[in-house]
Design an enzyme around this catalytic site. Structure first.
Site, PDB file in Angstrom:
ATOM      1  N   GLY A 242      32.450  46.841  38.672  1.00 41.16           N
ATOM      2  CA  GLY A 242      32.835  46.535  37.295  1.00 41.16           C
ATOM      3  C   GLY A 242      32.443  45.122  36.920  1.00 41.16           C
ATOM      4  N   GLU A 243      32.855  44.717  35.734  1.00 37.50           N
ATOM      5  CA  GLU A 243      32.506  43.410  35.208  1.00 37.50           C
ATOM      6  C   GLU A 243      33.721  42.803  34.528  1.00 37.50           C
ATOM      7  OE1 GLU A 243      29.164  41.325  32.281  1.00 37.50           O
ATOM      8  OE2 GLU A 243      29.061  43.452  32.796  1.00 37.50           O
ATOM      9  N   GLY A 244      34.022  41.568  34.880  1.00 39.83           N
ATOM     10  CA  GLY A 244      35.151  40.867  34.296  1.00 39.83           C
ATOM     11  C   GLY A 244      34.694  39.795  33.335  1.00 39.83           C
ATOM     12  N   GLY A 245      35.658  38.988  32.892  1.00 40.93           N
ATOM     13  CA  GLY A 245      35.345  37.969  31.902  1.00 40.93           C
ATOM     14  C   GLY A 245      34.416  36.893  32.424  1.00 40.93           C
ATOM     15  N   MET A 246      34.414  36.679  33.741  1.00 42.57           N
ATOM     16  CA  MET A 246      33.617  35.588  34.282  1.00 42.57           C
ATOM     17  C   MET A 246      32.600  36.031  35.323  1.00 42.57           C
ATOM     18  SD  MET A 246      34.237  32.520  33.109  1.00 42.57           S
ATOM     19  CE  MET A 246      33.923  31.405  34.483  1.00 42.57           C
ATOM     20  N   GLY A 247      32.509  37.299  35.655  1.00 41.26           N
ATOM     21  CA  GLY A 247      31.537  37.681  36.667  1.00 41.26           C
ATOM     22  C   GLY A 247      31.512  39.170  36.950  1.00 41.26           C
ATOM     23  N   VAL A 249      31.708  42.391  39.791  1.00 36.16           N
ATOM     24  CA  VAL A 249      32.468  42.741  40.987  1.00 36.16           C
ATOM     25  C   VAL A 249      31.742  43.867  41.719  1.00 36.16           C
ATOM     26  CG1 VAL A 249      34.678  43.489  41.923  1.00 36.16           C
ATOM     27  CG2 VAL A 249      34.618  42.097  39.841  1.00 36.16           C
ATOM     28  N   LYS A 264      33.147  39.139  44.076  1.00 33.81           N
ATOM     29  CA  LYS A 264      32.897  38.793  42.675  1.00 33.81           C
ATOM     30  C   LYS A 264      31.911  37.639  42.641  1.00 33.81           C
ATOM     31  CE  LYS A 264      35.219  37.673  38.340  1.00 33.81           C
ATOM     32  NZ  LYS A 264      36.532  37.439  37.671  1.00 33.81           N
ATOM     33  N   ASP A 358      44.333  36.809  30.351  1.00 33.06           N
ATOM     34  CA  ASP A 358      43.622  38.066  30.101  1.00 33.06           C
ATOM     35  C   ASP A 358      44.408  39.243  30.674  1.00 33.06           C
ATOM     36  OD1 ASP A 358      41.590  39.561  28.972  1.00 33.06           O
ATOM     37  OD2 ASP A 358      40.286  39.416  30.719  1.00 33.06           O
TER      38      ASP A 358
END
Length: 546
Positions: A242-247, A249, A264, A358
């Protein structure tokens, strides 16, 4: 996925590298063996009008069949033999050398009038190119194998012409006649013609070796580049999660430890001194958290290419977003059970001066821990803000609006430079609202309208948006947390946690286990093809950069 050693070759100690090499050698043997077998069948079809006994007993046919069998033996030896680096390399090398010698012997048996040397070179070239494509081999090794085969190929060609050219009818002999300047005609000797043919076939084979070596270098180099991208320190990336706010995963594996791990990393397109510093600070701050409802950080570092990464526990389960998507609105007792755990994690984070910023369904995961189902884990501190007023302004993002629109507190929108832990309580209440109703607190076609609702619109009571029973005390607590003014919300995460625990709503382990039996497999299958809606993405608006 394979790893690379310090010399640039495949890591011989990595089981995945060994499995990869075995698969590639087996594929090579199967392809070349099948091509040889098909060619044998074609020869049999051509010989259908002749005496089959004589045809099958022909030395060239026997050599052809043996050559094809050699490569099938390679497949069997790889499948049945030990999974050791030296063994696999030996089997592959013996396969191409012995198989090629059989084809060279086949060419030696073919009548000279059919130019057997060119047939042999063509057959060997196909096998050599197939090896360059399938087998991960350094170019030097490819070149060495090619040069080894040059010796028997040139010698057998020389012997073939030397022994059989005199028996060829004169009109079919390929003997040049050179006319000297004074009109003297001198026929070329048989020995010289044999040498000439050997030199010619050697030149053609050298062309094959050069092209095959270049192909091996290019393909092997590309494989190394892919491995370099997916190798971070002691961790090998397996698949994107997946993808988060800063990078981003990824599921990963440690070179020595076999515990489930997620990595991450900050991708190249987001690099920059400020982004890297912020990302590194996230790791350091998150690693200081030890609450069982907060994801655990194992390790962090930077690659030689300056890609920053950290490793954390890999959680198998479902995010709250997955839960609602699979089963719709959740029972009030389960919602309280989940929110109380998340609030407990925030108690520790706020206690050491961190706010999450978040909180959303996708950042809270339910998993089995210690045999206990429905253990909540708070994820992704990628937008974490330090409450210490002495912290660097650039690193704490004082002029940045950040978060997921449907779960952002009013102050996160209007005054992001002045947040405290009560902003997380607003987001957690919005998560509870989503769990109870299956809908967001505010819905709109665009981000601007959603933010405007958070600033000015009083939310509807969750009980008006679902048929499920919601206790009045729970509803009142959520509405209190969703107050526009943070002074009207619970004073801290500790207060919220204690009030949730005091609601006397119990969600048992047995109820959780039954739910996972009903929905666990479906959620796991859905996560593999999951696509999140744009409204669920974290947004960051940096006014300094604008």
């Amino acid at each position: 996925m394979v790893t690379r050693g310090t010399t640039g070759t495949l890591d011989r100690s990595d089981p995945e590298a060994l499995h990869f090499l075995r698969r590639r050698v087996m594929s090579y043997g199967l392809v070349v063996g099948t091509l040889g077998a098909v060619a044998v069948l074609i020869r049999l079809a051509y010989g259908a009008s002749y005496d089959h006994v004589r045809f099958l007993s022909d030395p060239s046919t026997v050599a052809h069949i043996l050559a094809a069998l050699v490569f099938f033996v390679v497949v069997a030896a790889c499948r049945l033999g030990p999974l050791r680096w030296g063994y696999l390399v030996f089997v592959e090398a013996m396969g191409i050398l012995v198989g090629s010698l059989c084809y060279i012997w086949m060419g030696y048996q073919i009548p000279l009038a059919a130019t057997p040397e060119m047939i042999t070179v063509s057959v060997l070239s196909l096998g050599f190119y197939a090896r360059a494509i399938y087998v991960p081999s350094p170019p030097r090794r490819t070149a060495l194998l090619g040069l080894i085969l040059l010796v028997p190929l040139a010698y057998m060609t020389y012997r073939s012409y030397l022994e059989r050219l005199p028996n060829l009818p004169a009109m079919l002999r390929m003997i040049d006649v050179t006319t000297a300047r004074f009109g003297i005609v001198e026929p070329t000797t048989i020995d010289r013609e044999a040498i000439s043919s050997a030199v010619e076939v050697s030149i053609w084979w050298l062309f094959t070796v050069v092209v095959g070596t270049l192909a091996s270098r290019v393909i092997y180099g590309l494989r190394r580049q892919v491995r370099d991208i997916k190798k971070l320190g002691q961790y090998t990336l397996v698949e994107k999660l997946g993808e988060g706010g800063m990078g981003l995963v990824y599921r990963a594996q440690h070179a020595m430890l076999r515990r489930p791990t997620a990595v991450k990393l900050l991708p190249a397109e987001r690099t920059g001194d400020r982004a890297l510093a912020r990302f590194e600070r996230e790791v350091q701050l998150t690693a200081s958290l030890t609450h069982p409802n907060t994801v655990t950080i194992f390790d962090y570092g930077r690659t030689p290419e300056d890609v920053f990464y950290y490793a954390m526990e890999l959680l198998e389960g479902a995010t709250l977003e997955d839960v609602v998507r699979a089963d719709g609105p959740q029972p009030a007792a389960r919602v309280v059970h989940i929110l109380a755990q998340a609030a407990s994690a925030l108690v520790e984070a706020h206690g050491v001066g961190l706010i999450h910023r978040d909180i959303k369904p996708a950042n809270i995961m339910l998993t089995h821990q210690g045999g206990v189902p429905d253990t909540a884990k708070l994820l992704d501190f990628g937008l974490v803000k330090e409450l210490d007023r002495n912290a660097s302004a650039s690193l704490s993002q004082v002029n940045v609006i950040a978060g997921t629109p449907h779960y952002m507190s009013p102050e996160a929108i209007s005054s992001p430079q002045d947040l405290d832990g009560r902003s997380d309580l607003y987001g957690l209440a919005a998560v509870g609202y989503f769990l109870l109703t299956g809908e967001n607190v505010f819905s709109s076609a665009n981000v601007v309208e959603v933010c405007a609702h958070h600033l000015h619109t009083v939310p509807e009571l969750p009980s008006t948006r679902t048929d499920n029973p919601i206790p009045k005390e729970l509803e009142a607590l959520l509405m209190e947390c969703l107050a526009k003014k943070r002074s009207e919300r619970p004073a801290s995460a500790t207060v919220l946690r204690d009030r949730l625990r005091g609601l006397a709503l119990t969600w048992s382990e047995d109820e959780a286990a039954v739910w996972w039996d009903d929905f666990g497999e479906a959620i796991a299958a859905a996560r593999k093809t999951e696509t999140r809606s744009p409204s669920g993405h974290t947004v960051v608006v940096d006014f300094e950069q604008r």
